[in-house]
Design a protein around this motif. Structure first.
Motif, PDB file in Angstrom:
ATOM      1  N   ARG A  25       0.834  -1.207   0.000  1.00 58.24           N
ATOM      2  CA  ARG A  25       0.000   0.000   0.000  1.00 58.24           C
ATOM      3  C   ARG A  25       0.869   1.257   0.000  1.00 58.24           C
ATOM      4  NH1 ARG A  25      -2.226   3.888   2.728  1.00 58.24           N
ATOM      5  NH2 ARG A  25      -0.773   3.558   4.463  1.00 58.24           N
ATOM      6  N   GLU A  35       2.549   1.724  -3.423  1.00 54.86           N
ATOM      7  CA  GLU A  35       1.616   2.330  -4.375  1.00 54.86           C
ATOM      8  C   GLU A  35       1.504   3.831  -4.122  1.00 54.86           C
ATOM      9  OE1 GLU A  35      -2.976   1.706  -5.905  1.00 54.86           O
ATOM     10  OE2 GLU A  35      -2.513   1.403  -3.787  1.00 54.86           O
ATOM     11  N   ARG A  88       2.351  -1.249  -8.049  1.00 53.13           N
ATOM     12  CA  ARG A  88       1.304  -2.051  -7.421  1.00 53.13           C
ATOM     13  C   ARG A  88       1.672  -3.534  -7.467  1.00 53.13           C
ATOM     14  NH1 ARG A  88      -4.292   0.556  -9.916  1.00 53.13           N
ATOM     15  NH2 ARG A  88      -4.296   2.477  -8.652  1.00 53.13           N
ATOM     16  N   PRO A 142      -7.033   2.176   1.157  1.00 53.56           N
ATOM     17  CA  PRO A 142      -7.170   0.960   0.355  1.00 53.56           C
ATOM     18  C   PRO A 142      -5.913   0.698  -0.473  1.00 53.56           C
ATOM     19  CG  PRO A 142      -8.295   2.764  -0.710  1.00 53.56           C
ATOM     20  CD  PRO A 142      -7.791   3.306   0.608  1.00 53.56           C
ATOM     21  N   TYR A 143      -5.862  -0.490  -1.049  1.00 50.81           N
ATOM     22  CA  TYR A 143      -4.777  -0.849  -1.962  1.00 50.81           C
ATOM     23  C   TYR A 143      -5.383  -1.233  -3.302  1.00 50.81           C
ATOM     24  CZ  TYR A 143      -0.721  -3.176  -3.981  1.00 50.81           C
ATOM     25  OH  TYR A 143       0.319  -3.528  -4.810  1.00 50.81           O
ATOM     26  N   GLY A 144      -4.798  -0.694  -4.385  1.00 51.38           N
ATOM     27  CA  GLY A 144      -5.344  -0.912  -5.715  1.00 51.38           C
ATOM     28  C   GLY A 144      -4.706  -2.021  -6.508  1.00 51.38           C
ATOM     29  N   CYS A 204      -9.507  -3.546  -0.387  1.00 51.75           N
ATOM     30  CA  CYS A 204      -8.858  -3.900  -1.650  1.00 51.75           C
ATOM     31  C   CYS A 204      -9.719  -3.397  -2.807  1.00 51.75           C
ATOM     32  CB  CYS A 204      -8.672  -5.411  -1.763  1.00 51.75           C
ATOM     33  SG  CYS A 204      -7.510  -6.097  -0.564  1.00 51.75           S
ATOM     34  N   THR A 205      -9.205  -2.432  -3.558  1.00 51.09           N
ATOM     35  CA  THR A 205      -9.960  -1.882  -4.685  1.00 51.09           C
ATOM     36  C   THR A 205      -9.507  -2.464  -6.021  1.00 51.09           C
ATOM     37  OG1 THR A 205      -8.415  -0.006  -4.789  1.00 51.09           O
ATOM     38  CG2 THR A 205     -10.414   0.279  -3.474  1.00 51.09           C
ATOM     39  N   GLY A 206      -8.455  -3.246  -6.004  1.00 53.01           N
ATOM     40  CA  GLY A 206      -7.975  -3.906  -7.217  1.00 53.01           C
ATOM     41  C   GLY A 206      -8.504  -5.324  -7.297  1.00 53.01           C
TER      42      GLY A 206
END
Length: 294
Positions: free
Chosen positions: A130, A133, A139, A234-236, A259-261
């Motif tokens: 995170r 990124e 990422r 969040p992490y993408g 988690c957005t990815g």
């Protein structure tokens, strides 16, 4: 019983004492630096896995995984940095992740690379990714091995942390059964001496009292840091959660929220301490290799 190195230094005089003191100082410097630079667990290749330490602080648990990965995959690992135990637990995990992220940025991550970790190490891998990124735009994929944040409903107290430490050491030493599992619910296990309790379970740590205390200090720091951690954002990037049946539904719900990815899940047979034995190990290896190939 052999005296501890510090005791031997006190008994020596002259050049021999100076030599031992210098050796001890060099060892302390090496231990202090061990968690600040990646440990090469397998020669670099076209792809690389970065393993983050669990709450015990060491990387030994990952040896079966490292051996099972196909040729061409390099492996680096970050052991615990003893200096981190001086950090406030409230931001301890994010501070540790920031140090690791800086080290990875300085070393340069190959295009095909992923971060992975078991238990506390998985949460640390997520937070490191995170921050990568946020600071670099990279990422890297993350593989979480039976890992989650916000696991405790009530604040951890010292006896509970001590019981968990004893249970963790015993299980990692291959000990199991009703007596070992009962440690988690036995108040006496959190009040007796660590060595005494481990010995009663048939576990000989093979450490001096000072080394055992240091190992516990790392475990305690990780437990309290994990308790206090909630992802700041969040992490993408791609995230894969592999969890045992007892944990899978709850862990998946928590991670989906941050988690957005791409987010994938998979089940692992056995329990939290059998991940690096078959058949769970085979599923972990397949997931990591597929992650690197995608």
């Amino acid at each position: 019983m052999n005296p501890a190195p510090g005791d031997r230094a006190d008994r020596l005089t002259g050049p021999r004492k100076a030599l031992l003191e210098r050796l001890l100082a060099d060892r302390r410097k090496a231990e202090a630096a061990a968690g600040r630079t990646p440990v090469s667990m397998r020669p670099p290749g076209p792809a690389r896995v970065v393993l983050l330490h669990p709450s015990g602080g060491a990387l030994f648990c990952y040896v079966p995984l490292v051996r099972a990965l196909r040729e061409g995959i390099g492996v680096a690992g970050f052991a615990a940095d003893p200096q981190d135990t001086a950090l406030p637990p409230g931001d301890g995990l994010t501070a540790t992740a920031a140090r690791i992220a800086r080290a990875l940025t300085a070393a340069g991550l190959p295009e095909s690379a992923c971060l992975a970790g078991w238990s506390y190490g998985g949460v640390l891998a997520f937070e490191t990714a995170r921050q990568l990124e946020r600071d670099t735009g990279r990422r890297p994929p993350v593989v979480l091995l039976d890992a989650s944040y916000a696991e405790d409903d009530v604040p951890l107290d010292e006896p509970t942390v001590r019981r968990r430490f004893v249970h963790d050491v015993a299980r990692l030493a291959g000990r199991d059964g009703p007596k070992v599992r009962a440690v988690l619910d036995d108040p006496r296990a959190g009040e007796a001496g660590l060595r005494e309790t481990l010995t009663s379970l048939g576990v000989e740590p093979g450490l001096t009292d000072e080394e055992l205390a240091d190992r516990y200090a790392v475990f305690r720091f990780c437990a309290l840091a994990l308790e206090a951690y909630h992802p700041p954002g969040p992490y993408g990037g791609p995230v894969t959660l592999l969890a045992t049946a007892a944990h899978a539904p709850v862990f998946a719900e928590r991670w989906r929220a941050v988690c957005t990815g791409p987010f994938h899940t998979g089940d692992l047979p056995g329990d939290h301490y059998t991940l690096f034995t078959q058949p769970a190990l085979g599923r972990i290896v397949t997931a990591i290799e597929q992650t690197l190939a995608s």
